[in-house]
Motif scaffolding. Structure first.
Motif, PDB file in Angstrom:
ATOM      1  N   LEU A  78     -30.147 -18.966 -46.186  1.00 13.18           N
ATOM      2  CA  LEU A  78     -30.803 -20.173 -45.676  1.00 13.18           C
ATOM      3  C   LEU A  78     -30.460 -20.405 -44.207  1.00 13.18           C
ATOM      4  O   LEU A  78     -31.335 -20.746 -43.390  1.00 13.18           O
ATOM      5  N   VAL A  79     -29.176 -20.195 -43.862  1.00 15.95           N
ATOM      6  CA  VAL A  79     -28.759 -20.395 -42.470  1.00 15.95           C
ATOM      7  C   VAL A  79     -29.403 -19.348 -41.566  1.00 15.95           C
ATOM      8  O   VAL A  79     -29.905 -19.661 -40.477  1.00 15.95           O
ATOM      9  N   ALA A  80     -29.406 -18.080 -41.994  1.00 16.67           N
ATOM     10  CA  ALA A  80     -29.989 -17.019 -41.168  1.00 16.67           C
ATOM     11  C   ALA A  80     -31.476 -17.228 -40.957  1.00 16.67           C
ATOM     12  O   ALA A  80     -32.012 -16.912 -39.875  1.00 16.67           O
ATOM     13  N   GLY A  81     -32.180 -17.754 -41.950  1.00 19.60           N
ATOM     14  CA  GLY A  81     -33.606 -18.022 -41.770  1.00 19.60           C
ATOM     15  C   GLY A  81     -33.861 -19.058 -40.698  1.00 19.60           C
ATOM     16  O   GLY A  81     -34.773 -18.901 -39.869  1.00 19.60           O
ATOM     17  N   MET A  82     -33.056 -20.134 -40.673  1.00 18.21           N
ATOM     18  CA  MET A  82     -33.224 -21.154 -39.635  1.00 18.21           C
ATOM     19  C   MET A  82     -32.822 -20.625 -38.259  1.00 18.21           C
ATOM     20  O   MET A  82     -33.449 -20.962 -37.244  1.00 18.21           O
ATOM     21  N   VAL A  83     -31.781 -19.782 -38.211  1.00 16.46           N
ATOM     22  CA  VAL A  83     -31.361 -19.214 -36.925  1.00 16.46           C
ATOM     23  C   VAL A  83     -32.445 -18.321 -36.346  1.00 16.46           C
ATOM     24  O   VAL A  83     -32.735 -18.362 -35.137  1.00 16.46           O
ATOM     25  N   ASN A  98     -28.430 -30.125 -46.661  1.00 15.95           N
ATOM     26  CA  ASN A  98     -27.864 -31.262 -45.942  1.00 15.95           C
ATOM     27  C   ASN A  98     -27.774 -30.965 -44.453  1.00 15.95           C
ATOM     28  O   ASN A  98     -28.014 -29.832 -44.001  1.00 15.95           O
ATOM     29  N   ASP A  99     -27.406 -31.956 -43.680  1.00 18.25           N
ATOM     30  CA  ASP A  99     -27.392 -31.813 -42.222  1.00 18.25           C
ATOM     31  C   ASP A  99     -26.332 -30.839 -41.757  1.00 18.25           C
ATOM     32  O   ASP A  99     -26.475 -30.220 -40.697  1.00 18.25           O
ATOM     33  N   ARG A 100     -25.279 -30.638 -42.546  1.00 18.30           N
ATOM     34  CA  ARG A 100     -24.221 -29.722 -42.113  1.00 18.30           C
ATOM     35  C   ARG A 100     -24.677 -28.269 -42.168  1.00 18.30           C
ATOM     36  O   ARG A 100     -24.235 -27.441 -41.355  1.00 18.30           O
ATOM     37  N   ILE A 101     -25.575 -27.930 -43.073  1.00 16.01           N
ATOM     38  CA  ILE A 101     -26.141 -26.580 -43.104  1.00 16.01           C
ATOM     39  C   ILE A 101     -26.985 -26.345 -41.851  1.00 16.01           C
ATOM     40  O   ILE A 101     -26.949 -25.261 -41.250  1.00 16.01           O
ATOM     41  N   VAL A 102     -27.729 -27.381 -41.420  1.00 12.85           N
ATOM     42  CA  VAL A 102     -28.518 -27.265 -40.191  1.00 12.85           C
ATOM     43  C   VAL A 102     -27.591 -27.120 -38.990  1.00 12.85           C
ATOM     44  O   VAL A 102     -27.892 -26.382 -38.045  1.00 12.85           O
ATOM     45  N   ARG A 103     -26.444 -27.804 -39.016  1.00  6.65           N
ATOM     46  CA  ARG A 103     -25.479 -27.667 -37.923  1.00  6.65           C
ATOM     47  C   ARG A 103     -25.016 -26.219 -37.785  1.00  6.65           C
ATOM     48  O   ARG A 103     -24.920 -25.691 -36.675  1.00  6.65           O
ATOM     49  N   MET A 104     -24.692 -25.567 -38.908  1.00  6.46           N
ATOM     50  CA  MET A 104     -24.236 -24.182 -38.849  1.00  6.46           C
ATOM     51  C   MET A 104     -25.314 -23.278 -38.254  1.00  6.46           C
ATOM     52  O   MET A 104     -25.011 -22.361 -37.471  1.00  6.46           O
ATOM     53  N   ALA A 105     -26.572 -23.515 -38.614  1.00  7.50           N
ATOM     54  CA  ALA A 105     -27.658 -22.715 -38.058  1.00  7.50           C
ATOM     55  C   ALA A 105     -27.786 -22.934 -36.552  1.00  7.50           C
ATOM     56  O   ALA A 105     -27.958 -21.983 -35.774  1.00  7.50           O
ATOM     57  N   GLN A 106     -27.716 -24.198 -36.110  1.00  8.05           N
ATOM     58  CA  GLN A 106     -27.818 -24.472 -34.682  1.00  8.05           C
ATOM     59  C   GLN A 106     -26.618 -23.936 -33.912  1.00  8.05           C
ATOM     60  O   GLN A 106     -26.757 -23.475 -32.772  1.00  8.05           O
ATOM     61  N   LEU A 123     -18.237 -22.382 -40.747  1.00 10.93           N
ATOM     62  CA  LEU A 123     -17.783 -23.668 -41.281  1.00 10.93           C
ATOM     63  C   LEU A 123     -17.132 -24.539 -40.219  1.00 10.93           C
ATOM     64  O   LEU A 123     -16.934 -25.737 -40.448  1.00 10.93           O
ATOM     65  N   ALA A 124     -16.795 -23.972 -39.058  1.00  8.47           N
ATOM     66  CA  ALA A 124     -16.184 -24.772 -37.993  1.00  8.47           C
ATOM     67  C   ALA A 124     -17.145 -25.817 -37.460  1.00  8.47           C
ATOM     68  O   ALA A 124     -16.704 -26.809 -36.857  1.00  8.47           O
ATOM     69  N   ALA A 125     -18.450 -25.633 -37.662  1.00 13.04           N
ATOM     70  CA  ALA A 125     -19.427 -26.617 -37.199  1.00 13.04           C
ATOM     71  C   ALA A 125     -19.616 -27.761 -38.184  1.00 13.04           C
ATOM     72  O   ALA A 125     -20.398 -28.670 -37.921  1.00 13.04           O
ATOM     73  N   CYS A 126     -18.920 -27.720 -39.306  1.00 14.48           N
ATOM     74  CA  CYS A 126     -19.097 -28.737 -40.348  1.00 14.48           C
ATOM     75  C   CYS A 126     -17.923 -29.715 -40.335  1.00 14.48           C
ATOM     76  O   CYS A 126     -16.908 -29.507 -39.669  1.00 14.48           O
ATOM     77  N   ASP A 127     -18.065 -30.768 -41.098  1.00  6.86           N
ATOM     78  CA  ASP A 127     -16.985 -31.716 -41.291  1.00  6.86           C
ATOM     79  C   ASP A 127     -16.628 -31.758 -42.767  1.00  6.86           C
ATOM     80  O   ASP A 127     -17.017 -30.882 -43.543  1.00  6.86           O
ATOM     81  N   GLY A 128     -15.890 -32.787 -43.147  1.00  7.24           N
ATOM     82  CA  GLY A 128     -15.402 -32.867 -44.518  1.00  7.24           C
ATOM     83  C   GLY A 128     -16.475 -33.061 -45.563  1.00  7.24           C
ATOM     84  O   GLY A 128     -16.204 -32.898 -46.760  1.00  7.24           O
ATOM     85  N   GLN A 129     -17.694 -33.402 -45.171  1.00  4.12           N
ATOM     86  CA  GLN A 129     -18.760 -33.567 -46.150  1.00  4.12           C
ATOM     87  C   GLN A 129     -19.355 -32.232 -46.604  1.00  4.12           C
ATOM     88  O   GLN A 129     -20.145 -32.210 -47.546  1.00  4.12           O
ATOM     89  N   GLN A 130     -18.997 -31.135 -45.913  1.00  2.00           N
ATOM     90  CA  GLN A 130     -19.480 -29.816 -46.309  1.00  2.00           C
ATOM     91  C   GLN A 130     -18.351 -28.886 -46.717  1.00  2.00           C
ATOM     92  O   GLN A 130     -18.490 -28.111 -47.663  1.00  2.00           O
ATOM     93  N   ALA A 131     -17.206 -28.950 -46.029  1.00  4.09           N
ATOM     94  CA  ALA A 131     -16.104 -28.033 -46.328  1.00  4.09           C
ATOM     95  C   ALA A 131     -14.792 -28.657 -45.882  1.00  4.09           C
ATOM     96  O   ALA A 131     -14.733 -29.388 -44.877  1.00  4.09           O
TER      97      ALA A 131
END
Length: 631
Positions: free
Chosen positions: A24-29, A80-88, A178-186
């Protein structure tokens, strides 16, 4: 473990669910890169300011959102928004990293030489002037980019416009930043009872295309920390990568280390590169009166057997690639009976590539660890390494040229910086010019000969100084590390730190300082009084035989009994491996049977084909080496 159902997930199931999330992340990237892979957008992102003049955040995903470059999942997929953060974040890092290559290619294409295979001195000055920071750019990088552009021109009939036409949109690796996420994802926490254990919790999908938030559940993954991670280190969220059916976590951690200084060094370790002798190193000391003296004879890290195995794997890889290309031409897009064989070849190519990568990585860590241990044992505060980034082997045949060009010098230097930083030791690169050519004691050009202990082997391993007042001679690699260390101590005031990478380097050699980078020979003193105080002890003209003439008793079957002739033990049926070869006590011989890499168990290195001089730890018995790294 799935925290919602309490089910214990197997390794294959965990890898599958992480694979769904990474897809999912690679598709958005890929969507973001396809839209923004051009010079205008990359220049806007690299400028560091938005359209109203505000500074862009350092985090890539924040910078992309400030610029309005959004990413969205496919229709019908809920994330969720944290998955979009990882892609961005992943897309922003790729766009930022291409800016340097774009500037190099623009300068290289603007000053395209008449003969791409060989630039004239004037053309070299032009291309370096056209590239930002080109005066300190290794020539190997410019040559590599030129070869890539020349290949494009031969295939398309014209030169590329920029790097975006030359390279095209890059492939997207399957990973989770996962460094682009916060506690709501990991989240990650160290165990309170065992400091070698940590618990990683993250949200993963339960299906390839999650339609609602109920298709996402929390998964707890215990992680066993290696001993290289200090107990007081602060753990950060890792990057998860898929390697087949295995999930690998690149864990980052933070802990306090001593600060390394650019100047003020009195004891330095010099490191020289070689082909069969991978590393030669030794320490020198800068005395209070300005004289530089050598401390000991130095040591060597010889990996000829490992490099020979790497060379064999390279030739095997070349043959497999050639055969697969031939099969592809025969198949030519049709349903051919060679298609299954082509799949087998591709899997074998990947297997050989993984073996080469693993061997290179292990060799780099072992060589770097050895060099840092030498510095710790000698209490050196700096390691001077010659800068061979621009070295391209030539004139020694295709085999030796390829082996020299494919050495793991860059990996060893990076690992060396990582390990030395934890000990507060600075790693500085110095120019490699004339380090093996001039005498370390008087700067006279050396004469190279065959090694006196190996007169039957070809080569120019031994160096002799022709100056009548010097007459120094020794291994050319030992002379090189003396020159490197002395040059570094003499030029340490000119050490600069690169703002981008943080690496320390001495970029130029000054004549007035180079004249002082000579070693002062230490006088040889005898620790034993050899004054004759009496008559010489008579020696027999008939020495005793090696074996006594009396017949030895029969060998007993047990561990007890009378010892037979010589020094063979009653409990050993075979002589040790070292008895069959001419080698020192610190080497590891090549096994005559199957390859069993148990050199580390024997206490002599990571590999049976690696031979290393041990550090002299008895000089500082209080010092202990910290293994210190994890990636």
């Amino acid at each position: 473990m799935d925290e919602k159902t309490g089910e214990v997930l197997t390794q294959a199931v965990l890898a599958e669910r992480i694979g769904w999330c990474s897809d999912l992340v690679a598709g958005m990237v890929s969507v973001v890169l396809a839209e923004r892979w051009n010079s205008r957008d990359v220049k806007v992102l690299a400028s560091g300011v938005d359209e109203v003049g505000r500074n862009l955040p350092s985090n890539a995903w924040m910078a992309l959102r400030r610029l309005g470059w959004s990413a969205a999942p496919p229709e019908g997929v809920k994330v969720n928004d944290r998955i979009v953060r990882m892609a961005q974040e992943q897309a922003g890092r790729a766009l930022r990293s291409v800016k340097w290559r774009a500037d190099v290619d623009l300068g290289m294409l603007a000053t395209w030489p008449a003969d791409p295979s060989k630039r004239t001195p004037r053309e070299w000055d032009q291309v370096r002037a056209a590239i930002c920071g080109g005066e300190h750019l290794p020539s190997s990088i410019i040559k590599a980019r030129t070869r890539q552009a020349a290949t494009f021109a031969r295939a398309n009939g014209c030169l590329p416009v920029d790097v975006f036409e030359l390279e095209g949109t890059p492939k997207i690796p399957r990973m989770l930043l996962l460094a682009a996420c916060d506690g709501q994802q990991a989240t990650i926490e160290r165990s309170e009872t065992d400091t070698r254990q940590a618990l990683l919790r993250l949200q993963l999908p339960t299906r390839p295309a999650p339609a609602t938030y109920r298709d996402w559940t929390w998964v707890a993954c215990p992680i066993a920390l290696p001993p290289t991670v200090p107990a007081s280190a602060v753990l950060h969220l890792p990057t998860l990568r898929l390697a087949g059916d295995t999930v690998r976590a690149d864990l980052a951690y933070t802990h306090a280390v001593p600060k390394a200084h650019r100047t003020g060094h009195t004891v330095a370790l010099g490191v020289d590169w070689g082909l069969n002798t991978l590393l030669s190193a030794g320490t020198v000391q800068l005395n209070g009166d300005g004289r530089i003296t050598a401390l000991g004879a130095g040591g060597q890290f010889r990996a000829a057997g490992v490099l020979a195995k790497q060379h064999r794997l390279r030739r095997l890889s070349e043959r497999l690639h050639t055969k697969s290309k031939h099969y592809e031409r025969l198949i030519a897009g049709h349903d051919h009976q060679l298609a299954p064989k082509l799949d087998v070849l591709r899997s074998e190519i990947q297997h050989v590539s993984n073996r080469r990568s693993s061997l290179n990585d292990a060799l780099a860590w072992a060589a770097a660890r050895w060099a840092v241990d030498q510095a710790i044992a000698a209490r050196a505060t700096v390691i001077y390494v010659e800068d061979l980034r621009s070295m391209e082997a030539g004139g020694m045949g295709r085999t030796l040229n390829t082996r020299l060009s494919q050495q793991v010098r860059g990996q060893i230097a990076d690992r060396m910086r990582h390990l030395a930083t934890e000990q507060g030791i600075a790693v500085v690169t110095v120019p490699a010019r004339n380090t093996s050519k001039l005498c370390p004691h008087c700067l006279t050009p050396l004469r190279h000969r065959k090694a006196p202990d190996r007169p039957t082997l070809t080569g120019w391993k031994w160096a002799i100084c022709p100056h009548q007042d010097c007459r120094w001679q020794g291994d050319r690699d030992h002379g090189a590390w003396r020159r490197i260390a002395a040059r570094g101590l003499a030029h340490q005031a000119t050490t600069v730190t690169d703002r981008t990478s943080g690496h320390m380097a001495i970029r130029t050699v000054l004549d007035n300082l180079e004249a002082n980078s000579v070693l002062t020979p230490t006088p040889k003193t005898s620790r034993k009084d050899r004054t004759k105080t009496g008559p010489t002890r008579p020696r027999s003209t008939r020495p005793a035989p090696r074996r006594r003439r009396a017949p030895s008793p029969a060998r007993l079957r047990g561990r007890v009994g009378q010892r037979p002739e010589g020094h063979a033990h009653t409990d050993r049926t075979r002589l040790p491996r070292a008895a069959h070869r001419h080698q020192g006590v610190n080497t590891i011989s090549t096994p005559t049977t199957g390859h069993r890499p148990r050199g580390a168990a024997l206490g002599a290195g990571f590999h049976l084909h690696a031979h290393a001089s041990p550090p002299r730890w008895e000089t500082i018995p209080e010092t202990q080496s910290n293994p210190g790294s994890h990636s």
